[in-house]
Design a protein around this motif. Structure first.
Motif, PDB file in Angstrom:
ATOM      1  N   UNK A  33       0.817  -1.207   0.000  1.00 25.47           N
ATOM      2  CA  UNK A  33       0.000   0.000   0.000  1.00 25.47           C
ATOM      3  C   UNK A  33       0.846   1.250   0.000  1.00 25.47           C
ATOM      4  N   UNK A  34       1.967   1.225   0.703  1.00 29.19           N
ATOM      5  CA  UNK A  34       2.850   2.376   0.737  1.00 29.19           C
ATOM      6  C   UNK A  34       3.566   2.590  -0.585  1.00 29.19           C
ATOM      7  N   UNK A  35       3.713   1.531  -1.375  1.00 23.23           N
ATOM      8  CA  UNK A  35       4.408   1.652  -2.649  1.00 23.23           C
ATOM      9  C   UNK A  35       3.447   1.816  -3.814  1.00 23.23           C
ATOM     10  N   UNK A  36       2.178   2.051  -3.533  1.00 20.61           N
ATOM     11  CA  UNK A  36       1.184   2.184  -4.599  1.00 20.61           C
ATOM     12  C   UNK A  36       1.545   3.351  -5.506  1.00 20.61           C
ATOM     13  N   UNK A  37       1.276   3.232  -6.793  1.00 19.10           N
ATOM     14  CA  UNK A  37       1.605   4.320  -7.704  1.00 19.10           C
ATOM     15  C   UNK A  37       0.835   5.582  -7.347  1.00 19.10           C
ATOM     16  N   UNK A  38       1.405   6.725  -7.730  1.00 19.75           N
ATOM     17  CA  UNK A  38       0.776   8.011  -7.452  1.00 19.75           C
ATOM     18  C   UNK A  38      -0.551   8.119  -8.189  1.00 19.75           C
ATOM     19  N   UNK A  39      -1.435   8.921  -7.627  1.00 16.81           N
ATOM     20  CA  UNK A  39      -2.719   9.142  -8.284  1.00 16.81           C
ATOM     21  C   UNK A  39      -2.511   9.976  -9.532  1.00 16.81           C
ATOM     22  N   UNK A  40      -3.396   9.898 -10.512  1.00 19.93           N
ATOM     23  CA  UNK A  40      -3.242  10.717 -11.714  1.00 19.93           C
ATOM     24  C   UNK A  40      -3.135  12.195 -11.402  1.00 19.93           C
ATOM     25  N   UNK A  41      -3.887  12.704 -10.423  1.00 22.76           N
ATOM     26  CA  UNK A  41      -3.816  14.124 -10.102  1.00 22.76           C
ATOM     27  C   UNK A  41      -2.408  14.497  -9.648  1.00 22.76           C
ATOM     28  N   UNK A  42      -1.767  13.624  -8.862  1.00 19.00           N
ATOM     29  CA  UNK A  42      -0.423  13.927  -8.397  1.00 19.00           C
ATOM     30  C   UNK A  42       0.579  13.860  -9.541  1.00 19.00           C
ATOM     31  N   UNK A  43       0.399  12.930 -10.469  1.00 16.80           N
ATOM     32  CA  UNK A  43       1.316  12.833 -11.596  1.00 16.80           C
ATOM     33  C   UNK A  43       1.201  14.035 -12.513  1.00 16.80           C
ATOM     34  N   UNK A  44       0.009  14.609 -12.610  1.00 12.56           N
ATOM     35  CA  UNK A  44      -0.209  15.727 -13.496  1.00 12.56           C
ATOM     36  C   UNK A  44       0.062  17.068 -12.829  1.00 12.56           C
ATOM     37  N   UNK A  45       0.323  17.071 -11.524  1.00 15.58           N
ATOM     38  CA  UNK A  45       0.523  18.326 -10.818  1.00 15.58           C
ATOM     39  C   UNK A  45       1.726  19.063 -11.380  1.00 15.58           C
ATOM     40  N   UNK A  46       1.557  20.343 -11.660  1.00 18.47           N
ATOM     41  CA  UNK A  46       2.645  21.099 -12.264  1.00 18.47           C
ATOM     42  C   UNK A  46       3.769  21.350 -11.271  1.00 18.47           C
ATOM     43  N   UNK A  53      -0.946  25.277 -17.439  1.00 18.86           N
ATOM     44  CA  UNK A  53      -1.580  25.397 -16.131  1.00 18.86           C
ATOM     45  C   UNK A  53      -2.783  24.468 -16.069  1.00 18.86           C
ATOM     46  N   UNK A  54      -3.011  23.838 -14.931  1.00 23.77           N
ATOM     47  CA  UNK A  54      -4.202  23.001 -14.788  1.00 23.77           C
ATOM     48  C   UNK A  54      -5.464  23.852 -14.944  1.00 23.77           C
ATOM     49  N   UNK A  55      -6.544  23.206 -15.286  1.00 26.89           N
ATOM     50  CA  UNK A  55      -7.817  23.921 -15.396  1.00 26.89           C
ATOM     51  C   UNK A  55      -8.200  24.473 -14.032  1.00 26.89           C
ATOM     52  N   UNK A  56      -8.803  25.621 -14.054  1.00 25.70           N
ATOM     53  CA  UNK A  56      -9.340  26.211 -12.830  1.00 25.70           C
ATOM     54  C   UNK A  56     -10.602  26.961 -13.222  1.00 25.70           C
ATOM     55  N   UNK A  57     -11.724  26.462 -12.763  1.00 24.87           N
ATOM     56  CA  UNK A  57     -12.987  27.126 -13.055  1.00 24.87           C
ATOM     57  C   UNK A  57     -13.990  26.768 -11.981  1.00 24.87           C
ATOM     58  N   UNK A  58     -15.010  27.597 -11.895  1.00 21.28           N
ATOM     59  CA  UNK A  58     -16.062  27.306 -10.938  1.00 21.28           C
ATOM     60  C   UNK A  58     -16.791  28.547 -10.508  1.00 21.28           C
ATOM     61  N   UNK A  59     -17.719  28.345  -9.605  1.00 20.07           N
ATOM     62  CA  UNK A  59     -18.492  29.440  -9.043  1.00 20.07           C
ATOM     63  C   UNK A  59     -17.637  30.157  -8.013  1.00 20.07           C
ATOM     64  N   UNK A  60     -17.597  31.461  -8.109  1.00 21.55           N
ATOM     65  CA  UNK A  60     -16.792  32.252  -7.192  1.00 21.55           C
ATOM     66  C   UNK A  60     -17.547  32.494  -5.890  1.00 21.55           C
ATOM     67  N   UNK A  61     -16.837  33.021  -4.918  1.00 21.64           N
ATOM     68  CA  UNK A  61     -17.410  33.308  -3.609  1.00 21.64           C
ATOM     69  C   UNK A  61     -18.609  34.247  -3.718  1.00 21.64           C
TER      70      UNK A  61
END
Length: 187
Positions: A33-46, A53-61
């Protein structure tokens, strides 16, 4: 007088070999379990400049909509902050001032607020004079993980072409802004 014989439950009668086998099995599963491959989000992290740049969108405050893709052609500072972060509180006025001064030259500031409540964020913005800041809430930190955030505050610089130009872990200073952002706004 004879002492009564205590009978062990069935699982204890198997002896030390069974306990050893169980211990090895649990240890092996934990190690795998400790040697499990990184999640896709972690591999794609800049982590390097020049990456899109990763996508960033959504409803604002304030209930509006924000999409980083709509800011193409501008230099965008994506500041990751939280109301419970003392250094974030210190740097927000400087960032807002930089946006006010440099927005005619193409600077845009957006806050990515992580693991926070709406009222706490609004109170922070009022307190620091940052009430006009575009804030995209990230209550569970998912967006921050996609950006590769390691802590707060953290600021990413997205160039006019949508690629990461720079990153600052920790508090942004006026000197850093002058050295790193002003040249991107020239010309």
């Amino acid at each position: 007088m004879r002492r009564p014989t205590l009978r062990r439950p069935g699982w204890l009668r198997t002896g030390p070999a069974a306990v050893l086998a169980l211990t090895v099995a649990v240890g092996t599963l934990a190690a795998l379990g400790l040697r499990a491959p990184a999640t896709p989000a972690a591999e794609e992290a800049p982590t390097v400049t020049g990456a899109p740049a990763p996508a960033l969108s959504g409803t604002t405050l304030d209930g509006g909509q924000f999409a980083l893709s709509d800011a193409r052609g501008q230099v965008v500072l994506v500041n990751v902050f939280a109301s419970w972060c003392g250094p974030c509180r210190e740097e927000l006025p400087l960032l807002v001032d930089a946006e006010r001064s440099w927005s005619p030259r193409g600077l845009r500031l957006v806050g990515l607020n992580i693991r926070d409540g709406t009222e706490a964020v609004r109170a922070l913005l009022d307190e620091t004079g940052a009430t006009g800041l575009t804030v995209v809430p990230d209550p569970d930190g998912t967006r921050a993980v996609q950006w590769g955030v390691r802590g707060v505050p953290e600021t990413f610089v997205v160039g006019r072409d949508g690629r990461l130009v720079d990153r600052r872990q920790g508090v942004v200073t006026r000197q850093w802004l002058e050295q790193r952002i002003a040249p991107l706004l020239a010309g």
